[in-house]
Design an enzyme around this catalytic site. Structure first.
Site, short mmCIF file in Angstrom:
data_model
loop_
_atom_site.label_atom_id
_atom_site.label_comp_id
_atom_site.label_asym_id
_atom_site.label_seq_id
_atom_site.Cartn_x
_atom_site.Cartn_y
_atom_site.Cartn_z
N TYR A 169 33.18 142.27 26.63
CA TYR A 169 33.18 142.68 27.91
C TYR A 169 33.22 144.43 27.73
O TYR A 169 32.61 145.04 28.53
CB TYR A 169 34.67 142.44 28.38
CG TYR A 169 35.08 143.03 29.84
CD1 TYR A 169 34.23 142.36 31.04
CD2 TYR A 169 35.69 143.94 30.13
CE1 TYR A 169 34.44 142.75 32.40
CE2 TYR A 169 36.00 144.39 31.30
CZ TYR A 169 35.34 143.95 32.49
OH TYR A 169 35.81 144.18 33.82
N LYS A 173 30.14 146.89 29.59
CA LYS A 173 30.63 147.91 30.33
C LYS A 173 30.11 149.22 29.84
O LYS A 173 29.66 150.04 30.63
CB LYS A 173 32.20 148.10 30.59
CG LYS A 173 32.47 146.80 31.19
CD LYS A 173 31.64 146.42 32.53
CE LYS A 173 32.48 145.16 33.09
NZ LYS A 173 31.34 145.03 34.52
#
Length: 276
Positions: A169, A173
């Site tokens: 994740y 990002k």
């Protein structure tokens, strides 16, 4: 014909931004679950907005192109709000990279091909990308500039180099932020702008699931020890998006904005700093 906003991700943050910026426009709402898109569409239509729900899978280029084609049928695309993504507590590594990393890159690329002059976009990233270890300049450039169909083949994104879903994740990002920088150069050739916002803990149904999930204590500790001392709201993210997407933000493009109550600051220089 109306000016058109594309909203991907039928959640609280996306709706808050769309309500702030989408008056007088046609808003095409895409979500992987049609019932989610229909629910947000119904809420907004009852508040006087003009929206159309559509099923859309962010991990599929063809699905993204179909959404764009539908939107073009209503008029010129002048705004993009990308709030789609999956949770590191609810999705496996492969899905996180395919949706949040690859899918966002494809969306920015495809909308960039058709965005109207003076158009504007914002994509919702996460403060998680700011908390991970710094990458090398070469790795950052790879995330920013590698052709989209080759992104998932990068060495730094291979299974042996991704520790867990949170790491995946964070990489996604970080890629969002770098991709926005690179795409802003291309969007600028059309007189259009694109930025990203990296929220911290924002109270949404997805966040409530996180609070009650395996990392719940981690998240509760994070907002308890950040300078703001609380989680944020979707409208506070929309406040920043309104600046970025309005004429008052005309000199802002290719940038990322932390809206995290100071959580990243506390992580590096305060009580959230990990023990050595």
């Amino acid at each position: 014909m109306k000016n058109v906003m594309i909203l991907t991700g039928a959640g609280q943050i996306g709706m808050a931004i769309a309500r702030r910026m989408g008056y007088g426009m046609k808003i095409v709402i895409g979500d992987k679950k049609m019932e989610n898109a229909q629910r947000i569409s119904h809420t907004m239509n009852e508040a006087g907005f003009d929206t159309e729900p559509m099923e859309m899978d962010l991990s599929s280029r063809e699905s993204i192109k179909a959404l764009i084609a539908e939107a073009q049928g209503y008029g010129p695309i002048t705004m993009l709000v990308n709030a789609a993504g999956v949770s590191p507590s609810q999705a496996p590594i492969e899905a996180i990279l395919k949706v949040d990393l690859y899918g966002t890159a494809v969306l920015l690329e495809e909308v960039g091909k058709v965005i109207a002059p003076s158009g504007v976009g914002v994509t919702i990233s996460s403060q998680s990308g700011h908390r991970m270890k710094q990458l090398t300049p070469e790795e950052d450039e790879q995330l920013a500039c590698t052709p989209t169909e080759e992104l998932l083949s990068l060495d730094i994104l291979q299974p042996e180099n991704i520790k867990d879903t949170l790491h995946a994740y964070q990489m996604a990002k970080r890629c969002n932020e770098k991709r926005v920088m690179a795409e802003s150069v291309k969007w600028g050739e059309k007189g259009a702008r694109v930025n990203s916002i990296s929220p911290g803990i924002i109270v949404t149904p997805l966040a409530l699931d996180e609070f009650n999930g395996p990392r719940g204590d981690f998240y509760k500790n994070m907002f308890a020890k950040c300078p703001a001392g609380r989680p944020g709201t979707a409208d506070e993210v929309a406040n920043v998006a309104e600046l970025l997407m309005s004429d008052r933000g005309a000199f802002i493009t290719g940038s990322d904005f932390l809206v995290d109550g100071g959580a990243a600051a506390s992580y590096f220089y305060g009580p959230l700093k990990p023990e050595a």
